[in-house]
Design a protein around this motif. Structure first.
Motif, PDB file in Angstrom:
ATOM      1  N   ALA A   1     -32.834 -33.970 -55.792  1.00  0.00           N
ATOM      2  CA  ALA A   1     -32.053 -33.573 -54.617  1.00  0.00           C
ATOM      3  C   ALA A   1     -31.420 -34.804 -54.003  1.00  0.00           C
ATOM      4  O   ALA A   1     -32.024 -35.880 -53.985  1.00  0.00           O
TER       5      ALA A   1
ATOM      6  N   LEU B   1     -28.759 -36.193 -50.610  1.00  0.00           N
ATOM      7  CA  LEU B   1     -28.228 -35.888 -49.290  1.00  0.00           C
ATOM      8  C   LEU B   1     -27.345 -37.042 -48.844  1.00  0.00           C
ATOM      9  O   LEU B   1     -27.808 -38.175 -48.696  1.00  0.00           O
TER      10      LEU B   1
ATOM     11  N   TYR C   1     -28.762 -30.111 -55.331  1.00  0.00           N
ATOM     12  CA  TYR C   1     -30.088 -29.894 -55.894  1.00  0.00           C
ATOM     13  C   TYR C   1     -30.001 -29.617 -57.383  1.00  0.00           C
ATOM     14  O   TYR C   1     -29.049 -29.009 -57.861  1.00  0.00           O
TER      15      TYR C   1
ATOM     16  N   SER D   1     -34.047 -33.600 -46.560  1.00  0.00           N
ATOM     17  CA  SER D   1     -33.566 -33.837 -45.203  1.00  0.00           C
ATOM     18  C   SER D   1     -33.715 -35.317 -44.893  1.00  0.00           C
ATOM     19  O   SER D   1     -34.385 -36.061 -45.624  1.00  0.00           O
TER      20      SER D   1
ATOM     21  N   THR E   1     -36.361 -28.720 -50.308  1.00  0.00           N
ATOM     22  CA  THR E   1     -35.378 -29.011 -49.285  1.00  0.00           C
ATOM     23  C   THR E   1     -35.386 -30.502 -48.975  1.00  0.00           C
ATOM     24  O   THR E   1     -36.446 -31.068 -48.679  1.00  0.00           O
TER      25      THR E   1
ATOM     26  N   THR F   1     -25.583 -31.727 -49.397  1.00  0.00           N
ATOM     27  CA  THR F   1     -26.756 -31.735 -50.259  1.00  0.00           C
ATOM     28  C   THR F   1     -26.401 -31.253 -51.662  1.00  0.00           C
ATOM     29  O   THR F   1     -25.437 -30.503 -51.851  1.00  0.00           O
TER      30      THR F   1
END
Length: 115
Positions: free
Chosen positions: A49, A51, A59, A70, A68, A57
């Motif tokens: 992933a 960001l 994946y 962050s 997820t 984002t």
């Protein structure tokens, strides 16, 4: 130089959850992309992933809907929340950041998912 310190790995049963953290220190001004990769034994390191600094984002297909990514820019930290873990998620997970077009890697943290 940027130093990256990962934490949060461990052993978990299938279906469980873990949260990985990666804190950047040193010359952190100008950090853009923050990402997680993983490498299983005998396999290549692959993107899990990513960001961007703008919030975009991406994946790997294998983790969409379960993981997820962050970041907390004030803490220079990127997180990876992993849920519904599977044995095939077992790997060493690495944090990577891009600062002024230069990549920096963490030392890796082991995630083991038992069936």
């Amino acid at each position: 130089q940027v130093q990256l310190l990962e934490s949060g790995g461990g052993l978990v049963q299938a279906g469980g959850s873990l949260r990985l953290s990666c804190k950047a220190s040193g010359s952190v001004f100008g950090i853009g992309l923050m990402a997680w990769y993983r490498q299983a034994p005998g396999k290549q390191r692959t993107l899990v992933a990513g960001l961007s600094s703008g919030g975009t984002t991406n994946y790997a297909d294998s983790v969409k809907g379960r993981f997820t990514v962050s970041r907390d820019n004030a803490k220079n930290t990127v997180y990876l929340q992993m849920t519904s873990l599977k044995p095939e998620d077992t790997a060493v997970y690495y944090c990577k950041v891009i600062r002024l077009s230069m990549p920096f890697w963490g030392q890796g943290t082991q995630v083991t998912v038992s069936s």
